[in-house]
Scaffold this motif. Structure first.
Motif, PDB file in Angstrom:
ATOM      1  N   VAL A 266       7.626   1.285  -8.009  1.00 11.04           N
ATOM      2  CA  VAL A 266       8.276   0.294  -7.147  1.00 11.04           C
ATOM      3  C   VAL A 266       7.853   0.481  -5.701  1.00 11.04           C
ATOM      4  N   LEU A 267       7.801   1.726  -5.231  1.00 11.48           N
ATOM      5  CA  LEU A 267       7.397   1.984  -3.850  1.00 11.48           C
ATOM      6  C   LEU A 267       5.967   1.535  -3.594  1.00 11.48           C
TER       7      LEU A 267
ATOM      8  N   LEU B 282       4.165  -0.669  -5.071  1.00  9.90           N
ATOM      9  CA  LEU B 282       3.979  -2.114  -5.126  1.00  9.90           C
ATOM     10  C   LEU B 282       4.804  -2.860  -4.077  1.00  9.90           C
ATOM     11  N   ALA B 283       5.877  -2.229  -3.574  1.00  9.46           N
ATOM     12  CA  ALA B 283       6.749  -2.903  -2.610  1.00  9.46           C
ATOM     13  C   ALA B 283       6.397  -2.594  -1.168  1.00  9.46           C
ATOM     14  N   ILE B 284       5.805  -1.433  -0.905  1.00 11.50           N
ATOM     15  CA  ILE B 284       5.520  -1.038   0.473  1.00 11.50           C
ATOM     16  C   ILE B 284       4.638  -2.048   1.213  1.00 11.50           C
TER      17      ILE B 284
ATOM     18  N   TRP C 179       4.805  -5.124   1.324  1.00 13.19           N
ATOM     19  CA  TRP C 179       5.654  -6.165   1.902  1.00 13.19           C
ATOM     20  C   TRP C 179       6.216  -5.724   3.242  1.00 13.19           C
ATOM     21  N   GLY C 180       6.438  -4.426   3.409  1.00  6.46           N
ATOM     22  CA  GLY C 180       6.920  -3.924   4.695  1.00  6.46           C
ATOM     23  C   GLY C 180       5.794  -3.550   5.645  1.00  6.46           C
TER      24      GLY C 180
ATOM     25  N   THR D 108      -2.206  -0.337  -4.142  1.00  5.63           N
ATOM     26  CA  THR D 108      -1.698  -1.172  -5.231  1.00  5.63           C
ATOM     27  C   THR D 108      -2.502  -0.951  -6.513  1.00  5.63           C
TER      28      THR D 108
ATOM     29  N   HIS E 237      -2.863  -8.241  -3.707  1.00  2.85           N
ATOM     30  CA  HIS E 237      -1.412  -8.204  -3.484  1.00  2.85           C
ATOM     31  C   HIS E 237      -1.021  -9.393  -2.609  1.00  2.85           C
TER      32      HIS E 237
ATOM     33  N   ALA F 290       1.379  -9.905  -0.628  1.00  2.00           N
ATOM     34  CA  ALA F 290       1.882  -9.567   0.701  1.00  2.00           C
ATOM     35  C   ALA F 290       0.767  -9.493   1.733  1.00  2.00           C
TER      36      ALA F 290
ATOM     37  N   THR G 290       3.307   4.120   7.494  1.00  2.00           N
ATOM     38  CA  THR G 290       3.626   3.220   6.375  1.00  2.00           C
ATOM     39  C   THR G 290       2.480   3.142   5.383  1.00  2.00           C
TER      40      THR G 290
ATOM     41  N   ALA H  65       2.235   4.504   1.411  1.00  2.00           N
ATOM     42  CA  ALA H  65       1.814   3.670   0.280  1.00  2.00           C
ATOM     43  C   ALA H  65       0.676   4.316  -0.490  1.00  2.00           C
TER      44      ALA H  65
END
Length: 335
Positions: free
Chosen positions: A9-10, A12-14, A16-17, A49, A192, A194, A284, A288
């Motif tokens: 989750v981290l 694939l979600a990072i 976005w931030g 990713t 990705h 994002a 960040t 990731a």
């Protein structure tokens, strides 16, 4: 396997931030620095990713290498095969989209060269006859060096000083090989969703980079601003919203570009502000990337531990230490 799901989750979600942080940092940097920050962030986040998906995909294959039957794997982690299938399907779609996008790039470039074959000019300049008001940087293709393509209608619509700005702008694109940066960000955006915001931001900053180079050549920022505004009013980029491979003086948010040229020349961030911005983005992106690599390696360790626990396969030396640490962090029970 809770820690594995957390890492997935981290990873694939990072993005976005991280993407908004990169865009914000680029907004306070000089155009050249902004372009490199955005391109580097796109590459690292896309790589993280892919690493996360690869790590999830190869669990059943690692189990086979460790002499674990699929039945035993499913007993230990029932979701292993479904997750691996989903990861494999996502990577297959990414590969298809990447190949498709690459061929689209080559097709646009080939078409542009065919349309410019009838042009006349000297050196790196090609003037193409026609009613369309247009100008763009045409990257090298199949041994032919890059050219600046300008339509005769664009030439007629600008004053001599403005034509100098136009040519300097497009030559800056060629000299800086901006089409490669644009292509990298464009392909990363396929990996990705994002990262699409990074692609759009990079397109703007590439134009700003070329604007600043053109202003430096003519020595007058107001003349450069007027030339870009007049060129944008006279013509259009004809659907090149993605900015690759034909970077044009008329693309991007022209009012913002003109406003920036009417302001003092941008300076690179210095001192504490620069360190804080770079540290925020770097932190960040590193999280990731490290998270994705930890996922891949942690899954490998997990399967080796499961093999040792279920069928007595010896874990290679040097691997158990990391797994013991992970067990201490995420729980001491067997998988």
């Amino acid at each position: 396997m809770t820690y594995v799901l957390v890492l997935v989750v981290l990873a694939l979600a990072i993005p976005w931030g991280a993407a908004p942080i990169a865009r914000h940092l680029a907004g306070v940097l000089a155009p050249r620095e902004a372009c490199w920050v955005l391109t580097g962030a796109a590459v690292l986040l896309a790589g993280g990713t892919i690493a996360a998906l690869v790590g999830l995909f190869h669990v059943p294959f690692l189990a086979a290498l460790e002499q674990l039957s699929l039945v035993r794997v499913l007993e230990a982690w029932p979701a292993a095969v479904p997750f691996a299938c989903v990861a494999g399907a996502v990577m297959l779609v990414q590969l298809v989209l990447l190949v498709r996008r690459w061929f689209q790039h080559r097709s646009v470039l080939r078409t542009a060269w065919l349309s410019a074959d009838g042009g006349t000019g000297d050196g790196d300049l090609l003037v193409v006859s026609g009613r369309d008001v247009d100008a763009f940087a045409l990257p090298g293709y199949r041994g032919r060096r890059g050219r600046v393509v300008v339509t005769s209608a664009m030439v007629r619509s600008l004053k001599a000083s403005e034509r100098e700005v136009l040519l300097a702008h497009e030559r800056a694109h060629l000299a800086g090989r901006h089409h490669l940066l644009s292509a990298v960000a464009d392909l990363a955006a396929v990996v990705h969703p994002a990262l699409r915001g990074l692609r759009e931001a990079l397109g703007f900053h590439l134009e700003r980079w070329a604007d600043e180079e053109a202003a430096a050549v003519v020595g007058d920022r107001r003349v450069a601003a007027a030339a870009i505004a007049r060129a944008a009013l006279a013509g259009a980029s004809h659907g090149r919203a993605d900015g690759y491979p034909l970077l044009s003086v008329t693309s991007g948010p022209v009012p913002r570009r003109v406003e920036a040229l009417l302001a003092p020349e941008p300076q690179a961030l210095r001192g504490g502000a620069r360190r804080v911005g770079v540290a925020a983005l770097a932190g960040t992106v590193v999280v990731a990337a490290v998270g994705a690599l930890a996922l891949a390696y942690g899954l490998h360790e997990y399967v080796e531990y499961a093999a040792q626990d279920l069928v007595g396969v010896t874990t290679p030396s040097g691997c158990s230490g990391m797994w013991d640490t992970l067990r201490a962090l995420f729980g001491n029970g067997a998988p």
